[in-house]
Design a protein around this motif. Structure first.
Motif, short mmCIF file in Angstrom:
data_model
loop_
_atom_site.label_atom_id
_atom_site.label_comp_id
_atom_site.label_asym_id
_atom_site.label_seq_id
_atom_site.Cartn_x
_atom_site.Cartn_y
_atom_site.Cartn_z
N GLU A 78 0.81 -1.22 0.00
CA GLU A 78 0.00 0.00 0.00
C GLU A 78 0.85 1.27 0.00
N SER A 132 0.70 6.89 0.45
CA SER A 132 0.28 5.77 1.30
C SER A 132 -1.22 5.56 1.14
N PHE A 133 -1.61 4.31 1.05
CA PHE A 133 -3.02 3.96 0.84
C PHE A 133 -3.48 3.02 1.95
N GLN A 134 -4.77 2.89 2.10
CA GLN A 134 -5.31 1.95 3.05
C GLN A 134 -5.00 0.52 2.63
#
Length: 339
Positions: A273, A289-291
Motif C-alpha cells: 500500500e 500511502s493507501f489503506q
C-alpha cells in the motif's frame, strides 16, 4: 457481453485447501453479492475446515463432476482452488455445464490446455476470470493509473519481483513430497507458482504485447524437481524492457520493491500500500500511502460485480494465457539449467 447472474451470485468452491481459505474470506466479506452454496474436496478434513470457516450451510461433495450435475440449477459460478494439474479439466467441466469460472493461478499447465479453455469459454458464453489477486494491491492499481495517464511519459523499464525464503515445515522444506515438488502436478517450479504474481503484474503495467523472452533458472535450496529461483527478461512490442525476479530460496534484494517502473519522465516504485513517485530531475521521491487491502477479498468482490453487471474482469482468459506463455517461453529459454 457474457450472460449475467442474479444477486447474490451462487458459487461453488472446488478445492478446499490452504488458498481456498482466502477465497472464503471474500465470500464472507461480500455476502450481499456472492454466496457459496457448495464445496468440493477429496479431503473430508479440508471440507470441514472451509465449512466451519464459512459458517453458512453448503452442500459437500468429493467429486466436482457430481456436484455440477446434482446442483446444475443451483450454481451460477465455480471457484477453482485445486492443484495445478487439475485446473484445466475443472475449468472445462464447469464451462461445459454453463458456469462462470474464477480460477487460481496458473490457469493451466501448458498452451495446448489454454487454447482448449479459450475455445470452451467462448463456446459457452460464460465469464472466465484469472484470479490475479495482486492486481488489487493499492501500489499496483495507482501505478497503473499513473502510467496510463502519462505521468512518466514513455515507459522504458518495468521490473516486478516476488522473492522469499520458504523454509517452514518439517526440516525447513515446505514442498518436499508435495504436489508442488513434482513437475507432473506442478507444471514447472517456482515461476509457475509464486512467480506467476510478478509476471502478471509486469504485463499489466507494461500494457504491451510481449516480443521476446529469455530466462535463467536455478535450484538453490528447495527439494523439488523444478527451479526454485528464476530471472526473466522480457522485450515488449512497444520497446520497453521487462524484468522478473522470483524465488523460494532468498528474499527480495534489500532496498528494492515489488514493482519499479522507469520512464522518460520519471520513476514509480513501491510495494503493497505504499508507492513512490520520482519525477525526472527530482532528488527525493514523493511518497503515497493507501489503506491496506485484502487482495483476495477484493478479487472476489470484483468477480461478483462482473457477473451481476455483465462486465469483463480486470484479467480474463486472454491475460491468463499471456502470462502462461511468458512462463512457458522462459522455461524453454532456460532449458538445461538443471544439468
Amino acid at each position: 457481453m457474457a450472460k449475467t447472474t442474479g444477486k447474490p451470485v451462487r458459487v461453488a468452491l472446488v478445492g478446499c485447501g490452504g488458498i481456498a481459505a482466502e477465497h472464503v474470506k471474500g465470500f464472507i466479506k461480500h455476502a450481499d453479492r456472492i454466496r457459496c452454496v457448495g464445496m468440493c474436496d477429496v479431503s473430508a478434513e479440508n471440507l470441514d475446515k472451509r465449512t466451519r470457516q464459512y459458517g453458512q450451510p453448503t452442500r459437500p461433495f468429493s467429486d466436482w463432476k457430481v456436484m455440477l450435475r446434482e446442483m446444475a440449477g443451483e450454481i451460477d459460478a465455480v471457484d477453482i482452488c485445486l492443484p495445478h494439474h487439475l485446473h484445466a479439466q475443472a475449468i472445462l467441466d464447469a464451462t461445459a455445464a454453463g458456469k462462470h469460472v474464477i480460477c487460481e493461478k496458473p490457469m493451466c499447465m501448458n498452451l495446448e490446455e489454454a487454447d482448449r479453455i479459450g475455445a470452451a469459454v467462448k463456446r459457452a458464453g460464460v465469464t472466465y476470470m484469472s484470479a490475479h489477486n495482486q492486481l488489487f494491491m493499492p501500489a499496483v492499481q495507482e501505478a497503473k493509473k499513473m502510467i496510463d495517464r502519462g505521468d512518466i511519459c514513455r515507459v522504458y523499464l518495468v521490473r516486478s519481483q516476488d522473492c522469499f525464503w520458504a523454509n517452514w515445515g518439517e526440516g525447513g522444506n515446505p514442498f518436499k513430497g508435495s504436489w508442488r515438488a513434482q513437475l507432473q502436478t506442478q507444471g514447472g517450479g517456482e515461476l509457475i507458482d509464486t512467480g506467476y504474481h510478478p509476471t502478471y503484474r509486469l504485463l499489466h503495467l507494461a500494457g504491451s504485447n510481449v516480443a521476446s523472452v529469455h530466462a535463467q533458472m536455478a535450484r538453490f535450496y528447495q527439494q523439488i524437481e523444478g527451479e526454485d529461483s528464476a530471472s526473466v527478461q522480457v522485450r515488449f512490442e512497444n520497446g520497453a524492457i521487462g524484468e522478473i525476479l522470483t524465488s523460494w530460496a532468498f528474499a527480495n534484494p534489500y532496498g528494492t520493491h515489488q514493482i519499479h517502473v522507469i520512464g522518460a519522465g520519471g520513476q514509480i516504485f513501491g510495494s503493497l500500500e505504499t508507492l513512490y513517485f520520482l519525477p525526472q530531475g527530482w532528488h527525493e521521491p514523493a511518497k503515497m500511502s493507501f489503506q491496506p487491502v485484502n487482495t483476495f477479498e477484493a478479487q472476489i468482490g470484483h468477480f461478483a460485480d462482473c457477473l451481476i453487471e455483465g462486465k469483463r474482469p480486470i484479467h480474463g482468459y486472454e491475460e491468463g494465457r499471456a502470462v502462461l506463455e511468458v512462463i512457458v517461453k522462459a522455461t524453454q529459454s532456460a532449458a538445461g539449467w538443471a544439468r
